[in-house]
Design an enzyme around this catalytic site. Structure first.
Site, PDB file in Angstrom:
ATOM      1  N   ILE A 191       0.853  -1.368  -0.136  1.00 25.94           N
ATOM      2  CA  ILE A 191      -0.059   0.001  -0.135  1.00 25.94           C
ATOM      3  C   ILE A 191       0.718   1.145  -0.175  1.00 25.94           C
ATOM      4  O   ILE A 191       2.279   1.227   0.324  1.00 25.94           O
ATOM      5  CB  ILE A 191      -0.823   0.145   1.207  1.00 25.94           C
ATOM      6  CG1 ILE A 191      -0.116  -0.051   2.569  1.00 25.94           C
ATOM      7  CG2 ILE A 191      -1.973  -1.041   0.869  1.00 25.94           C
ATOM      8  CD1 ILE A 191      -1.083  -0.145   3.762  1.00 25.94           C
ATOM      9  N   SER A 192       0.303   2.559  -0.595  1.00 29.84           N
ATOM     10  CA  SER A 192       1.304   3.669  -0.745  1.00 29.84           C
ATOM     11  C   SER A 192       1.449   4.391   0.538  1.00 29.84           C
ATOM     12  O   SER A 192       2.544   4.823   0.985  1.00 29.84           O
ATOM     13  CB  SER A 192       0.582   4.528  -1.593  1.00 29.84           C
ATOM     14  OG  SER A 192       0.498   3.700  -2.892  1.00 29.84           O
ATOM     15  N   THR A 193       0.439   4.543   1.564  1.00 37.09           N
ATOM     16  CA  THR A 193       0.349   5.358   2.708  1.00 37.09           C
ATOM     17  C   THR A 193      -0.023   4.343   3.760  1.00 37.09           C
ATOM     18  O   THR A 193      -0.701   3.310   3.779  1.00 37.09           O
ATOM     19  CB  THR A 193      -0.317   6.329   2.549  1.00 37.09           C
ATOM     20  OG1 THR A 193      -1.957   6.195   2.709  1.00 37.09           O
ATOM     21  CG2 THR A 193      -0.233   7.364   1.343  1.00 37.09           C
TER      22      THR A 193
END
Length: 198
Positions: free
Chosen positions: A8-10
């Site tokens: 996931i990015s964040t």
């Protein structure tokens, strides 16, 4: 053996969806990262590559979890082929371990070679165009000692702009400032030496 990879990015996003899908697909081990796909140093991805062995298959929820760019994806898939590891993407229904899926490896390999060829051709075309304009490539030639002295003198006289001096001598502003700094340093050293002998 099926090995999962989730990303996931964040921290605001949740890995549960990917984790559940990978577990349902039969992954015995899952590696995870919480960072953007453009980030080169992904610890989870690195650990996964150290973990997998020939004959294993890496499973991702979607291809963009493995990479954010086509170039990076091509590199990853090519690397997997070299170590005889398969790739499955659940959302894209991609499976390089199937007889038809093996074609994917060859397509990615051809794309990688195509990109390398394009880069070589563009580089050669750029060099030829530069030669046609009288440039031979590489770093610009350094100024002679006399030309360096002239550059310093012109700058000190304050009769010409920096841009004009650079045009006259065919150098860039950073190069001119480099010569000025070297001159100032040599003057300071000479002054210190004279003071020491007095």
């Amino acid at each position: 053996m099926l090995v999962g990879y989730a990303r996931i990015s964040t921290d605001d996003q949740d890995l549960s969806l990917q984790r559940d899908a990978l577990t349902a697909a039969g992954c015995e081990q899952i590696f995870e990262d919480r960072m953007g796909g453009a980030t080169a140093d992904r610890p989870g991805l690195h650990r996964m590559f150290q973990y997998v062995r020939a004959g294993d298959t890496i499973v991702v929820w979607r291809l963009d979890r493995l990479s954010r760019s086509l170039k990076d994806l091509i590199d990853v898939v090519t690397q997997l082929e070299h170590i005889s590891v398969g790739l499955q993407s659940l959302q894209e229904s991609l499976d390089t371990t199937s007889s038809s899926g093996k074609l994917i490896f060859h397509i990615f390999g051809a794309l990688a070679e195509f990109e390398r060829t394009l880069i070589r051709e563009r580089t050669q075309a750029g060099l030829q165009a530069a030669r046609a304009r009288g440039r031979t490539g590489g770093h610009p030639k350094a100024l002679t000692m006399e030309q360096q002295a002239l550059a310093v003198r012109l700058y000190a006289e304050k009769q010409h702009t920096v841009a004009h001096i650079c045009r006259l001598l065919g150098i860039s502003k950073p190069t001119l400032y480099k010569y000025l700094a070297a001159y100032t340093a040599s003057q300071s050293a000479s002054q210190a030496e004279r003071t020491a002998h007095e």
